[in-house]
Design a protein around this motif. Structure first.
Motif, mmCIF file in Angstrom:
data_model
loop_
_atom_site.group_PDB
_atom_site.id
_atom_site.type_symbol
_atom_site.label_atom_id
_atom_site.label_comp_id
_atom_site.label_asym_id
_atom_site.label_seq_id
_atom_site.Cartn_x
_atom_site.Cartn_y
_atom_site.Cartn_z
ATOM 1 N N GLY A 49 13.891 -16.018 -66.201
ATOM 2 C CA GLY A 49 13.150 -16.231 -64.969
ATOM 3 C C GLY A 49 11.758 -16.743 -65.251
ATOM 4 N N GLU A 50 10.751 -16.091 -64.682
ATOM 5 C CA GLU A 50 9.375 -16.539 -64.854
ATOM 6 C C GLU A 50 8.897 -16.406 -66.300
ATOM 7 N N LEU A 51 9.570 -15.562 -67.090
ATOM 8 C CA LEU A 51 9.204 -15.398 -68.493
ATOM 9 C C LEU A 51 9.926 -16.402 -69.396
ATOM 10 N N ALA B 70 26.532 -11.879 -64.974
ATOM 11 C CA ALA B 70 25.743 -10.783 -64.418
ATOM 12 C C ALA B 70 24.532 -11.337 -63.676
ATOM 13 N N GLY B 71 24.347 -10.874 -62.445
ATOM 14 C CA GLY B 71 23.193 -11.304 -61.674
ATOM 15 C C GLY B 71 23.466 -12.458 -60.743
ATOM 16 N N SER C 51 21.272 -12.517 -66.537
ATOM 17 C CA SER C 51 20.656 -13.727 -65.999
ATOM 18 C C SER C 51 19.909 -13.487 -64.700
ATOM 19 N N GLY C 52 19.828 -12.234 -64.260
ATOM 20 C CA GLY C 52 19.118 -11.921 -63.030
ATOM 21 C C GLY C 52 17.616 -12.025 -63.203
ATOM 22 N N THR C 53 16.912 -12.136 -62.078
ATOM 23 C CA THR C 53 15.452 -12.252 -62.089
ATOM 24 C C THR C 53 14.846 -11.183 -61.187
ATOM 25 N N LYS C 54 13.559 -10.970 -61.344
ATOM 26 C CA LYS C 54 12.868 -9.997 -60.492
ATOM 27 C C LYS C 54 12.901 -10.440 -59.036
ATOM 28 N N GLU C 55 12.892 -11.758 -58.802
ATOM 29 C CA GLU C 55 12.964 -12.255 -57.424
ATOM 30 C C GLU C 55 14.301 -11.903 -56.793
#
Length: 432
Positions: A191-193, A161-162, A137-141
């Motif tokens: 995230g953004e995707l 996770a994340g 569930s993590g994001t690039k941000e």
């Protein structure tokens, strides 16, 4: 009619008796389809499994076969000329510059990513680069230590996770501070995707549905992710401030699956940070059969973990073994027999010192591990983790292990204490 139904509904499940799936027939055949599936798991051997008796020549031949077969299973779309990646903006941060870019990997697709460029990285002094892939569930941000794109993406204390260890999972900013050009990416549908995830207070779409539709079209969630990330890596190598001979990938949790395919398919990747435990997924499926009180056995992971046909040819430890002799660190251990398989591959490749394996701090002492014990059938999901030497509550990016190790491999200055430093449960082990 009611009297006829009641006895069946009142049957009591003997959980212990049903933990191991058995035939009960003299011919050993199974009436239930789940039983037949278990029979297949017990009797299947991947065709390209790693053989610890390989000679060095046989090992190299096997590596080539593994790479070719995995590429076939990915079933990537045919390459079509696309626009060049485009930079959206650039911002200064302490010690590095943050850039946002867009990739156009195939018709109809846009994939944003973040690049953290240390101030020390210049065309005259190119730096090593690392792609950072988050947990589920993590994001690039979050990887970049940046604010979330919206309130719904803000980390909280959910045990996922994340999120639970959101600060520790900020891989990209930790690598950038150590002198790496760090690239932060999202998983598909995250995230953004994602599509409508922000309206549901989550970072993730229904990725099971995405995965199912991709499979029906001859593709897969992992293959889509890897197809996009291979193109980002190709772009990264062309940047004048990047040393194309020193490229690494770092994955946490779900991120290790895309990382694994990337590293197998791209032999130019020269550093692999596996931040999860490593185990044979077939053995996990075979062992996890103990039903709950409702008669439901442990379920499989969601479809995004599936590469159709994978088990016919190899399992995760086989693929990790095929990475030798490229430098590899495993930060969260796993069943020791899976890890020993990888160690043997590095020995055959003449690179025993290039693999670094660490267990969860709770399992650092071999006396606390189930080393040498075959993993039995009839386990719950939690019992499987115990046999696999996994402490799920302490599952996070182990920067205090990974960054000094990779800095040494790529001949960067000692980064000193990595922030965040080792967690309290690890400090006691590190001081021994």
């Amino acid at each position: 009619m009611f009297a006829l139904v009641m006895p069946a509904l009142g049957q009591k499940l003997d959980i212990e008796k049903e933990s191991v799936i058995q035939s009960g027939r003299s011919d050993g055949r199974h009436l239930s389809t789940r039983g037949f599936q278990q029979y297949l798991l017990r009797n299947s051997q991947p065709k390209l499994a790693f053989n610890p008796e390989f000679s060095s020549e046989e090992f190299v031949q096997w590596q080539t076969q593994v790479r070719g077969k995995l590429l076939e299973l990915m079933n990537f779309p045919e390459s079509v000329p696309q626009p060049e990646p485009r930079r959206l903006w650039i911002r200064k941060r302490e010690g590095y510059v943050l850039q946002k870019w867009e990739l156009y990997p195939e018709p109809g697709s846009v994939v944003p990513f973040l690049v953290l460029v240390p101030n020390s990285a210049t065309p005259a002094n190119p730096a090593p680069a690392i792609m950072c892939i988050p947990g589920s569930s993590g994001t690039k941000e979050n990887l970049a230590g940046e604010p979330p794109l919206g309130p719904a993406f803000k980390p909280d204390d959910r045990n996922h996770a994340g999120w639970l260890h959101a600060q520790r999972n900020q891989q990209a900013v930790q690598y950038a501070r150590a002198g790496f050009v760090a690239v932060a990416v999202d998983h598909p549908g995250t995230g953004e995707l994602s599509d409508l995830a922000r309206y549901r207070g989550t970072t993730m779409d229904d990725r099971n549905t995405i995965s199912r539709y991709l499979i029906d079209m001859g593709r897969s969630f992992i293959a889509l992710s890897v197809f996009q990330k291979l193109q980002i890596l190709e772009w990264v190598r062309e940047q004048p401030h990047v040393d194309a001979e020193r490229i690494a990938v770092s994955g946490h949790s779900l991120g290790t699956e895309a990382l694994l395919a990337l590293a197998v398919l791209d032999p130019q990747i020269q550093g692999i940070v596996w931040n999860d435990y490593l185990a044979a997924t077939m053995k996990r499926a075979k062992a996890s059969t103990k039903p709950n009180r409702r008669g439901i056995r442990p379920g499989a992971n969601w479809l995004g973990h599936s590469i159709p046909g994978l088990w016919q040819w190899f399992d995760y430890p086989d693929l990790v073994a095929s990475l030798a002799p490229r430098p590899l660190i495993v930060t969260e251990g796993g069943p020791t027999h899976s890890l020993n398989l990888v160690r043997k591959a590095y020995q055959i490749a003449g690179a025993a010192d290039d693999v670094s394996i660490h267990y969860y701090p709770q399992y650092h002492d071999p006396a606390n591990r189930r080393d040498g014990e075959p993993i039995p059938e009839g386990l719950t999901a939690t019992e499987w983790l115990d046999y696999a030497n996994v402490h799920a509550a302490h599952h996070y990016f182990k920067g205090y292990l990974a960054i000094p190790w990779l800095s040494g491999q790529f001949q960067l200055p000692d980064p000193g204490e990595v922030y965040p430093p080792a967690a309290p449960e690890a400090v006691k082990t590190l001081l021994k």
